[in-house]
Scaffold this motif. Structure first.
Motif, PDB file in Angstrom:
ATOM      1  N   GLY A  78     -23.080 -10.854  13.900  1.00 46.42           N
ATOM      2  CA  GLY A  78     -23.846 -11.897  14.601  1.00 46.42           C
ATOM      3  C   GLY A  78     -23.158 -12.379  15.857  1.00 46.42           C
ATOM      4  O   GLY A  78     -23.467 -11.909  16.957  1.00 46.42           O
ATOM      5  N   ASP A  79     -22.212 -13.289  15.702  1.00 49.92           N
ATOM      6  CA  ASP A  79     -21.532 -13.835  16.868  1.00 49.92           C
ATOM      7  C   ASP A  79     -20.390 -12.940  17.354  1.00 49.92           C
ATOM      8  O   ASP A  79     -19.807 -13.181  18.409  1.00 49.92           O
ATOM      9  N   PHE A  80     -20.057 -11.919  16.584  1.00 53.16           N
ATOM     10  CA  PHE A  80     -19.077 -10.930  17.046  1.00 53.16           C
ATOM     11  C   PHE A  80     -19.339  -9.602  16.333  1.00 53.16           C
ATOM     12  O   PHE A  80     -20.006  -9.544  15.296  1.00 53.16           O
ATOM     13  N   SER A  81     -18.816  -8.543  16.929  1.00 49.18           N
ATOM     14  CA  SER A  81     -18.871  -7.225  16.306  1.00 49.18           C
ATOM     15  C   SER A  81     -17.494  -6.579  16.468  1.00 49.18           C
ATOM     16  O   SER A  81     -16.684  -7.014  17.282  1.00 49.18           O
ATOM     17  N   TYR A  82     -17.257  -5.532  15.680  1.00 43.21           N
ATOM     18  CA  TYR A  82     -15.961  -4.870  15.798  1.00 43.21           C
ATOM     19  C   TYR A  82     -16.069  -3.387  15.480  1.00 43.21           C
ATOM     20  O   TYR A  82     -16.985  -2.945  14.779  1.00 43.21           O
ATOM     21  N   VAL A  83     -15.114  -2.635  16.015  1.00 46.91           N
ATOM     22  CA  VAL A  83     -14.898  -1.235  15.664  1.00 46.91           C
ATOM     23  C   VAL A  83     -13.451  -1.133  15.201  1.00 46.91           C
ATOM     24  O   VAL A  83     -12.543  -1.652  15.857  1.00 46.91           O
ATOM     25  N   TRP A  84     -13.246  -0.480  14.067  1.00 47.22           N
ATOM     26  CA  TRP A  84     -11.928  -0.422  13.425  1.00 47.22           C
ATOM     27  C   TRP A  84     -11.591   1.043  13.178  1.00 47.22           C
ATOM     28  O   TRP A  84     -12.193   1.704  12.334  1.00 47.22           O
ATOM     29  N   ARG A  85     -10.614   1.596  13.922  1.00 45.71           N
ATOM     30  CA  ARG A  85     -10.195   2.987  13.764  1.00 45.71           C
ATOM     31  C   ARG A  85      -8.851   3.055  13.043  1.00 45.71           C
ATOM     32  O   ARG A  85      -8.005   2.199  13.222  1.00 45.71           O
ATOM     33  N   LYS A  91       0.857  -1.183   0.000  1.00 44.24           N
ATOM     34  CA  LYS A  91       0.000   0.000   0.000  1.00 44.24           C
ATOM     35  C   LYS A  91       0.892   1.231   0.000  1.00 44.24           C
ATOM     36  O   LYS A  91       2.029   1.199   0.477  1.00 44.24           O
ATOM     37  N   THR A  92       0.367   2.326  -0.516  1.00 40.18           N
ATOM     38  CA  THR A  92       1.163   3.539  -0.679  1.00 40.18           C
ATOM     39  C   THR A  92       0.844   4.595   0.380  1.00 40.18           C
ATOM     40  O   THR A  92      -0.179   4.542   1.055  1.00 40.18           O
ATOM     41  N   ASP A  93       1.748   5.566   0.473  1.00 38.28           N
ATOM     42  CA  ASP A  93       1.516   6.732   1.324  1.00 38.28           C
ATOM     43  C   ASP A  93       0.209   7.410   0.933  1.00 38.28           C
ATOM     44  O   ASP A  93      -0.567   7.843   1.797  1.00 38.28           O
ATOM     45  N   TYR A  94      -0.057   7.486  -0.353  1.00 39.41           N
ATOM     46  CA  TYR A  94      -1.301   8.103  -0.836  1.00 39.41           C
ATOM     47  C   TYR A  94      -2.518   7.379  -0.267  1.00 39.41           C
ATOM     48  O   TYR A  94      -3.482   8.007   0.186  1.00 39.41           O
ATOM     49  N   PHE A  95      -2.483   6.059  -0.274  1.00 35.41           N
ATOM     50  CA  PHE A  95      -3.612   5.280   0.230  1.00 35.41           C
ATOM     51  C   PHE A  95      -3.838   5.523   1.718  1.00 35.41           C
ATOM     52  O   PHE A  95      -4.964   5.791   2.158  1.00 35.41           O
ATOM     53  N   PHE A  96      -2.766   5.433   2.509  1.00 34.56           N
ATOM     54  CA  PHE A  96      -2.911   5.642   3.946  1.00 34.56           C
ATOM     55  C   PHE A  96      -3.383   7.070   4.255  1.00 34.56           C
ATOM     56  O   PHE A  96      -4.233   7.290   5.115  1.00 34.56           O
ATOM     57  N   ARG A  97      -2.836   8.010   3.517  1.00 28.91           N
ATOM     58  CA  ARG A  97      -3.110   9.424   3.792  1.00 28.91           C
ATOM     59  C   ARG A  97      -4.534   9.832   3.401  1.00 28.91           C
ATOM     60  O   ARG A  97      -5.216  10.548   4.149  1.00 28.91           O
ATOM     61  N   TYR A  98      -4.993   9.367   2.223  1.00 29.55           N
ATOM     62  CA  TYR A  98      -6.252   9.876   1.691  1.00 29.55           C
ATOM     63  C   TYR A  98      -7.420   8.887   1.721  1.00 29.55           C
ATOM     64  O   TYR A  98      -8.567   9.306   1.607  1.00 29.55           O
ATOM     65  N   SER A  99      -7.140   7.595   1.855  1.00 30.33           N
ATOM     66  CA  SER A  99      -8.230   6.615   1.816  1.00 30.33           C
ATOM     67  C   SER A  99      -8.538   5.984   3.169  1.00 30.33           C
ATOM     68  O   SER A  99      -9.595   5.381   3.335  1.00 30.33           O
ATOM     69  N   LEU A 100      -7.596   6.091   4.132  1.00 29.54           N
ATOM     70  CA  LEU A 100      -7.819   5.443   5.424  1.00 29.54           C
ATOM     71  C   LEU A 100      -7.757   6.374   6.622  1.00 29.54           C
ATOM     72  O   LEU A 100      -8.539   6.220   7.570  1.00 29.54           O
ATOM     73  N   ASP A 101      -6.824   7.307   6.612  1.00 29.75           N
ATOM     74  CA  ASP A 101      -6.575   8.130   7.798  1.00 29.75           C
ATOM     75  C   ASP A 101      -7.848   8.807   8.315  1.00 29.75           C
ATOM     76  O   ASP A 101      -8.557   9.485   7.566  1.00 29.75           O
ATOM     77  N   GLY A 102      -8.134   8.588   9.586  1.00 27.50           N
ATOM     78  CA  GLY A 102      -9.282   9.228  10.236  1.00 27.50           C
ATOM     79  C   GLY A 102     -10.590   8.486  10.120  1.00 27.50           C
ATOM     80  O   GLY A 102     -11.568   8.837  10.788  1.00 27.50           O
ATOM     81  N   TYR A 103     -10.646   7.445   9.312  1.00 25.99           N
ATOM     82  CA  TYR A 103     -11.895   6.710   9.120  1.00 25.99           C
ATOM     83  C   TYR A 103     -12.078   5.645  10.207  1.00 25.99           C
ATOM     84  O   TYR A 103     -11.122   5.008  10.646  1.00 25.99           O
ATOM     85  N   THR A 104     -13.325   5.476  10.620  1.00 28.43           N
ATOM     86  CA  THR A 104     -13.697   4.439  11.590  1.00 28.43           C
ATOM     87  C   THR A 104     -14.805   3.588  10.989  1.00 28.43           C
ATOM     88  O   THR A 104     -15.771   4.111  10.420  1.00 28.43           O
ATOM     89  N   TYR A 105     -14.642   2.279  11.097  1.00 27.35           N
ATOM     90  CA  TYR A 105     -15.636   1.338  10.575  1.00 27.35           C
ATOM     91  C   TYR A 105     -16.136   0.457  11.715  1.00 27.35           C
ATOM     92  O   TYR A 105     -15.389   0.142  12.647  1.00 27.35           O
TER      93      TYR A 105
END
Length: 242
Positions: A159-166, A140-154
């Motif tokens: 069902g049998d589990f849940s998650y939060v991904w920051r 993955k590139t700096d561009y991807f981390f910087r503009y496609s992921l940084d700051g996003y929370t999912y």
């Protein structure tokens, strides 16, 4: 390097959007274009739950899977009893015989966090390749981390589990941190947290590590292309030949 624990047990369910079909065909194209035989000895480093290892074994390649996470390897072995999986650090490969190809996909190489460790991985791959062998990996590139992921929370309830991904990206040090919080159990009363870190690398870092390892032939491709990566490329592939 991150070691998957609970995440390993639910990885395939959480990551069911990964374009494995596209990756498979693209990697095959790159390998065949570079003279790799249909029955070549291939090791996948950072193989995770073994999805790609299994797919390439089905083509007739003699596959070995390497991962540092015993939990991920347990998932891989449960799916493919006929493939050799080895618990091993990609920085310290000691394979039973030299390989015609060593590859890594799914940004496993981004888990290498320092230039020194990147050199160790490159040298380790070089030493375990036959003369003329291929080392192929994506990042993955700096561009991807910087503009496609940084700051996003999912977050998701499966069902049998849940998650939060920051997601948080340190632009100065080029380190991206994934903060994962899982809840599972009958009433989701059990909680486990994992932190995974990846680093964005640039051409000079990769070239320096490759030269240190002994590689003198390199090709760089933008994801799913045979062209050089563009500035807004989110993933690139490096092919090194011994």
């Amino acid at each position: 390097m991150a070691v998957y624990k609970y995440f390993a047990t639910v990885y395939d369910r959480m990551m069911d959007n990964i374009p494995y079909d596209d990756w498979e065909q693209y990697i095959l194209l790159l390998l065949y274009k570079n003279g790799v035989k249909p029955d070549a000895k291939i090791t996948e480093i950072g193989c995770g739950t073994g999805t790609m290892t299994r797919r390439f074994a089905d083509y007739g390649f003699k596959m070995t899977g390497i991962d540092i996470s015993e939990e991920m390897l347990a998932e891989a072995e449960a799916k493919s009893k006929d493939i050799t999986y080895i618990h091993m650090d990609m920085r310290e490969l000691k394979l039973p015989e030299k390989q015609e190809v060593i590859f890594s996909t799914g940004d496993s190489m981004n888990y290498i966090l320092t230039n020194d460790d990147l050199k160790k991985v490159m040298k380790s791959a070089y030493d375990n390749l036959e003369e003329g062998g291929v080392f192929l990996f994506d990042m993955k590139t700096d561009y991807f981390f910087r503009y496609s992921l940084d700051g996003y929370t999912y977050k998701e309830n499966l069902g049998d589990f849940s998650y939060v991904w920051r997601n948080i990206y340190d632009e100065e040090n080029h380190i991206h941190s994934y903060f994962l919080k899982f809840r599972y159990g009958y009433n989701k009363e059990k909680v486990v947290c994992e932190v995974h870190k990846q680093r964005a690398y640039f051409a000079k870092d990769i070239k320096e590590a490759a030269v240190y390892a002994g590689f003198d032939r390199a090709k760089v491709y933008g994801e799913m292309t045979l062209q050089k990566p563009m500035k807004n490329c989110e993933r690139f592939y490096i092919l090194l030949k011994k």
